[in-house]
Design a protein around this motif. Structure first.
Motif, PDB file in Angstrom:
ATOM      1  N   ARG A  45      -9.580  27.647 -20.330  1.00 54.63           N
ATOM      2  CA  ARG A  45     -10.477  28.773 -20.602  1.00 54.63           C
ATOM      3  C   ARG A  45     -11.858  28.275 -21.022  1.00 54.63           C
ATOM      4  O   ARG A  45     -12.888  28.815 -20.596  1.00 54.63           O
ATOM      5  CB  ARG A  45      -9.890  29.679 -21.687  1.00 54.63           C
ATOM      6  N   HIS A  46     -11.898  27.240 -21.842  1.00 55.65           N
ATOM      7  CA  HIS A  46     -13.180  26.736 -22.335  1.00 55.65           C
ATOM      8  C   HIS A  46     -14.025  26.127 -21.211  1.00 55.65           C
ATOM      9  O   HIS A  46     -15.251  26.214 -21.239  1.00 55.65           O
ATOM     10  CB  HIS A  46     -12.944  25.729 -23.455  1.00 55.65           C
ATOM     11  N   ILE A  47     -13.382  25.516 -20.231  1.00 58.29           N
ATOM     12  CA  ILE A  47     -14.102  25.003 -19.060  1.00 58.29           C
ATOM     13  C   ILE A  47     -14.811  26.155 -18.359  1.00 58.29           C
ATOM     14  O   ILE A  47     -16.011  26.071 -18.045  1.00 58.29           O
ATOM     15  CB  ILE A  47     -13.138  24.291 -18.089  1.00 58.29           C
TER      16      ILE A  47
ATOM     17  N   VAL B 226      -8.759  35.342  -8.769  1.00 57.82           N
ATOM     18  CA  VAL B 226     -10.099  35.075  -9.298  1.00 57.82           C
ATOM     19  C   VAL B 226     -11.121  35.947  -8.585  1.00 57.82           C
ATOM     20  O   VAL B 226     -11.095  36.072  -7.354  1.00 57.82           O
ATOM     21  CB  VAL B 226     -10.477  33.593  -9.132  1.00 57.82           C
ATOM     22  N   THR B 227     -12.018  36.540  -9.351  1.00 55.56           N
ATOM     23  CA  THR B 227     -13.131  37.316  -8.817  1.00 55.56           C
ATOM     24  C   THR B 227     -14.425  36.783  -9.415  1.00 55.56           C
ATOM     25  O   THR B 227     -14.506  36.538 -10.624  1.00 55.56           O
ATOM     26  CB  THR B 227     -12.980  38.808  -9.154  1.00 55.56           C
ATOM     27  N   VAL B 228     -15.431  36.592  -8.550  1.00 54.17           N
ATOM     28  CA  VAL B 228     -16.711  36.012  -8.955  1.00 54.17           C
ATOM     29  C   VAL B 228     -17.845  36.980  -8.638  1.00 54.17           C
ATOM     30  O   VAL B 228     -17.856  37.618  -7.578  1.00 54.17           O
ATOM     31  CB  VAL B 228     -16.969  34.674  -8.214  1.00 54.17           C
ATOM     32  N   ASP B 229     -18.795  37.086  -9.560  1.00 51.71           N
ATOM     33  CA  ASP B 229     -20.053  37.797  -9.330  1.00 51.71           C
ATOM     34  C   ASP B 229     -21.186  36.853  -9.733  1.00 51.71           C
ATOM     35  O   ASP B 229     -21.352  36.543 -10.911  1.00 51.71           O
ATOM     36  CB  ASP B 229     -20.100  39.086 -10.168  1.00 51.71           C
ATOM     37  N   VAL B 230     -21.939  36.382  -8.747  1.00 51.52           N
ATOM     38  CA  VAL B 230     -23.073  35.484  -9.028  1.00 51.52           C
ATOM     39  C   VAL B 230     -24.232  36.379  -9.467  1.00 51.52           C
ATOM     40  O   VAL B 230     -25.190  36.619  -8.748  1.00 51.52           O
ATOM     41  CB  VAL B 230     -23.427  34.626  -7.797  1.00 51.52           C
ATOM     42  N   SER B 231     -24.112  36.879 -10.677  1.00 51.07           N
ATOM     43  CA  SER B 231     -24.890  38.017 -11.164  1.00 51.07           C
ATOM     44  C   SER B 231     -26.143  37.653 -11.947  1.00 51.07           C
ATOM     45  O   SER B 231     -26.981  38.513 -12.192  1.00 51.07           O
ATOM     46  CB  SER B 231     -23.997  38.860 -12.086  1.00 51.07           C
ATOM     47  N   GLY B 232     -26.237  36.412 -12.398  1.00 52.97           N
ATOM     48  CA  GLY B 232     -27.313  36.065 -13.323  1.00 52.97           C
ATOM     49  C   GLY B 232     -26.936  36.360 -14.768  1.00 52.97           C
ATOM     50  O   GLY B 232     -27.720  36.107 -15.682  1.00 52.97           O
ATOM     51  N   ARG B 233     -25.739  36.914 -14.971  1.00 54.37           N
ATOM     52  CA  ARG B 233     -25.272  37.250 -16.320  1.00 54.37           C
ATOM     53  C   ARG B 233     -23.952  36.548 -16.585  1.00 54.37           C
ATOM     54  O   ARG B 233     -22.992  36.725 -15.821  1.00 54.37           O
ATOM     55  CB  ARG B 233     -25.084  38.768 -16.461  1.00 54.37           C
ATOM     56  N   PRO B 234     -23.871  35.769 -17.655  1.00 50.78           N
ATOM     57  CA  PRO B 234     -22.609  35.077 -17.952  1.00 50.78           C
ATOM     58  C   PRO B 234     -21.592  36.003 -18.598  1.00 50.78           C
ATOM     59  O   PRO B 234     -21.888  36.682 -19.577  1.00 50.78           O
ATOM     60  CB  PRO B 234     -23.044  33.981 -18.934  1.00 50.78           C
ATOM     61  N   TYR B 235     -20.390  36.041 -18.003  1.00 48.77           N
ATOM     62  CA  TYR B 235     -19.307  36.817 -18.597  1.00 48.77           C
ATOM     63  C   TYR B 235     -17.987  36.272 -18.077  1.00 48.77           C
ATOM     64  O   TYR B 235     -17.859  35.989 -16.884  1.00 48.77           O
ATOM     65  CB  TYR B 235     -19.416  38.312 -18.255  1.00 48.77           C
ATOM     66  N   LEU B 236     -17.024  36.128 -18.958  1.00 49.72           N
ATOM     67  CA  LEU B 236     -15.710  35.612 -18.572  1.00 49.72           C
ATOM     68  C   LEU B 236     -14.608  36.512 -19.086  1.00 49.72           C
ATOM     69  O   LEU B 236     -14.604  36.896 -20.259  1.00 49.72           O
ATOM     70  CB  LEU B 236     -15.492  34.196 -19.135  1.00 49.72           C
ATOM     71  N   VAL B 237     -13.658  36.819 -18.211  1.00 47.94           N
ATOM     72  CA  VAL B 237     -12.375  37.416 -18.585  1.00 47.94           C
ATOM     73  C   VAL B 237     -11.316  36.445 -18.078  1.00 47.94           C
ATOM     74  O   VAL B 237     -11.310  36.085 -16.899  1.00 47.94           O
ATOM     75  CB  VAL B 237     -12.180  38.809 -17.955  1.00 47.94           C
ATOM     76  N   HIS B 238     -10.443  35.981 -18.970  1.00 44.79           N
ATOM     77  CA  HIS B 238      -9.467  34.949 -18.607  1.00 44.79           C
ATOM     78  C   HIS B 238      -8.120  35.276 -19.221  1.00 44.79           C
ATOM     79  O   HIS B 238      -8.006  35.434 -20.443  1.00 44.79           O
ATOM     80  CB  HIS B 238      -9.957  33.584 -19.111  1.00 44.79           C
ATOM     81  N   THR B 239      -7.094  35.392 -18.364  1.00 48.67           N
ATOM     82  CA  THR B 239      -5.741  35.614 -18.862  1.00 48.67           C
ATOM     83  C   THR B 239      -4.785  34.688 -18.120  1.00 48.67           C
ATOM     84  O   THR B 239      -4.926  34.454 -16.923  1.00 48.67           O
ATOM     85  CB  THR B 239      -5.275  37.070 -18.665  1.00 48.67           C
ATOM     86  N   GLU B 240      -3.838  34.152 -18.864  1.00 49.60           N
ATOM     87  CA  GLU B 240      -2.799  33.300 -18.283  1.00 49.60           C
ATOM     88  C   GLU B 240      -1.552  33.444 -19.147  1.00 49.60           C
ATOM     89  O   GLU B 240      -1.626  33.946 -20.267  1.00 49.60           O
ATOM     90  CB  GLU B 240      -3.252  31.839 -18.199  1.00 49.60           C
TER      91      GLU B 240
END
Length: 197
Positions: free
Chosen positions: A138-140, A106-120
């Protein structure tokens, strides 16, 4: 300065009351009516060292979707409030967490911009514990990211057991989010050349 957030969200489908303290000890008081989801929120509190109170009443006679979604939205909103103007934080962080045969990165950027990349893994079992639809994981994260306004990359390169695949994601997310939100004494103001996050 207190880094706490509180959200109340009421719709025709759910009623959510949620509080978070970013500088806590990992204390958790969780009750959503969805056992496995409660377990995941407890992982978030414990491994993120966030004090977290979540009380959700939802239309579980239909299914768990609304309960989980609205709780995740409220959680993201409370985190955003607790972060304030985001000045003085590390901003970026990552974590890798194994759980037996499964691994989450998991990598996080508290950027002020919402963006998600999710793979499992695609072969994950569809339901855990009778009331947790594994497509909700993923929806969570989508719901949290939208309200918390962070960039989030979650990758599970391998795993067999659905419980392990989901749980290692929440543990890695907790660790990365904890470090990204922590104050850094060397950071002056907002950690961005834009001057705002």
């Amino acid at each position: 300065m207190s880094r706490t957030g509180r959200t109340e969200r009421t719709t025709k489908e759910t009623k959510v009351r949620l509080e978070v303290n970013l500088d806590g000890t990992g204390a958790a008081d969780i009750a959503t009516g969805v056992g496995f989801f409660d377990h995941m929120l407890e992982q978030l509190a414990k491994h993120g060292l966030f004090d977290l109170t979540v009380h959700t009443e939802g239309d579980l006679h239909i299914d768990s979707h609304h309960t989980i979604e609205d709780t995740a939205l409220a959680l993201g909103s409370a985190f955003s409030e607790a972060l304030g103007d985001r000045a003085g934080i590390r901003r970026f962080a990552d974590a890798k967490v194994p759980l037996d045969e499964a691994l989450a990165e998991v990598t996080v950027d508290v950027s002020g911009r919402p963006y998600l990349v999710h793979t499992e893994p695609e072969n994950i079992a569809p339901v855990i514990g009778g009331d947790y639809d594994t497509t909700m994981t993923r929806h969570i994260f989508e719901s949290f990211v939208a309200q918390a306004r962070i960039g989030l990359h979650v990758h599970v390169p391998y795993g067999r057991n659905a419980h392990h695949i989901v749980e290692c994601q929440f543990k890695a997310f907790a660790r990365a989010l904890r470090f990204a939100c922590e104050p850094d004494a060397r950071v002056v103001g907002v950690p961005s050349t834009k001057g705002t996050l």
